[in-house]
Design an enzyme around this catalytic site. Sequence first.
Site, PDB file in Angstrom:
ATOM      1  N   TRP A 325      41.810  52.175  32.191  1.00 28.91           N
ATOM      2  CA  TRP A 325      40.477  52.135  31.576  1.00 28.91           C
ATOM      3  C   TRP A 325      40.557  51.609  30.147  1.00 28.91           C
ATOM      4  CZ3 TRP A 325      38.558  54.429  27.172  1.00 28.91           C
ATOM      5  CH2 TRP A 325      37.171  54.410  26.998  1.00 28.91           C
ATOM      6  N   HIS A 326      41.647  51.921  29.461  1.00 29.08           N
ATOM      7  CA  HIS A 326      41.789  51.513  28.067  1.00 29.08           C
ATOM      8  C   HIS A 326      42.046  50.024  27.907  1.00 29.08           C
ATOM      9  CE1 HIS A 326      42.225  55.868  27.501  1.00 29.08           C
ATOM     10  NE2 HIS A 326      41.881  55.649  26.244  1.00 29.08           N
ATOM     11  N   GLY A 327      42.539  49.374  28.924  1.00 32.03           N
ATOM     12  CA  GLY A 327      42.759  47.944  28.772  1.00 32.03           C
ATOM     13  C   GLY A 327      43.586  47.347  29.895  1.00 32.03           C
TER      14      GLY A 327
END
Length: 470
Positions: A325-327
């Site tokens: 989700w963060h990248g």
Amino acid sequence: MLFNSISFLFFFPVVCLIYFVIPKDYIKMRNGFLLIASYYFYMNWEPAYALLLLTSTFITYMASIGIGHFQTQRLKKLCLVSSLVLNLAILFLFKYYNFITENVEFILQSCYLGIDIPKFTLLLPVGISFYTFQALGYSIDVYKGTTKIERNFLTYALFVSFFPQLVAGPIERSNNLLPQFKEKHTIDYDRIMNGLGLMVWGYFMKLVLADRCAIYVDVIFNHVGAHNGGSYLIASLLFPFQIYGDFAGYSLIAIGIAKVLGFRLMENFHHPYFACTIGDFWHRWHISLSTWFKDYVYIPLGGNRVSKARCYFNLLITFVVSGIWHGANWTFFCWGSLHGVLLCIEKTCNINKKKYNGISRLLHWSITFILVCFAWILFRANNMHELIEILSNIFTNMEYPNEMQFGIFLAIMAAMVILFIKEYIEEFKPDYYQKLIKNKVLAHLYFILMISYIILFGVFRGDQFIYFQF
């Protein structure tokens, strides 16, 4: 528009003034004004991407209307699945498509199949992961019957786009925020002062702590290979405070802004570096996201109501997804996986079920802090190659780094001491802390001292908040 920009210092007072000038009984007019202000706030980055925000809002709104309209469970589920697929497809296109195609191409080339897959040059829309998850959470809650359907499109659009928490959270739940758009907010001195106090502390964490750490940390992590082990070690110890000051600072400013206007946003950070276990850390860090994954990923997978092996699998999947989700980067995959593995180990040893005091607490706190700091190296590294370079050399050539100016070092240490004292009192002396903040003389003195300190020692480069890239 950044919270730490000159334009926001004009925008926010004007919004507050107009909002409270509109009579409190004219709730729809107030909401309409906040909706316009929120879209103006967002369009200051890239006006065209407001269409994506509107699209996500429209899809989830129509899905909720469909869920309420249809009688059969099959059609209700079809509405929910459509909302999930369409929103996640947009997120995938902008955030993950190029990453996936690059890795597929690499695999094909390894098999001597030189196939070029088309790629897109797309700028990642600010806050897309945050508002997408907030909107999807609403769709899921409507389907589960745990929240009421909001049939007024403008009210729902304001829920998705509410400017204080639009681009970096907290990721609000519909049951908390939506009903507040129907309340008659009035001017309340104590509430406004409390909100402004949260904002001032948030600006301290961002401008004095995070951005001053960034002066050193970004130089090291963005030029891997040109520094010694001492530089890597110090940068790795400062980054945890950079990201905490940056992200928690944003959350506090957002919560403070909302409180000034009369809205209550959920707490997003609760002294995470006082955690004694990894599980405890995730009860304190980015609370709105960790609870989102718990409620909408971990529990639907079966949570801990299944066999131990399946429970561990559910934990790992949840944290791998959290990392991604963060990248779109293997470093985030490794970061999420590491936290998942550590949580599985804690569950196996029943570590989270114990209470620690004295020496035992200090020992477990130290271990937890070291593990969290190590994991942050995975998070901050730009790619796997640089991550390996850092980990291979972090304990070699431990000379004091030339890049670290003594003045910057002292300013960072002073900010950390102030942070520690405040959070220590909040954590271990909550009753005493409540007495302090209720004293109006001390409250006004606090404002004067903190604002003065920020002006004297803050970094006013207009640095973007770290989580905007997610």
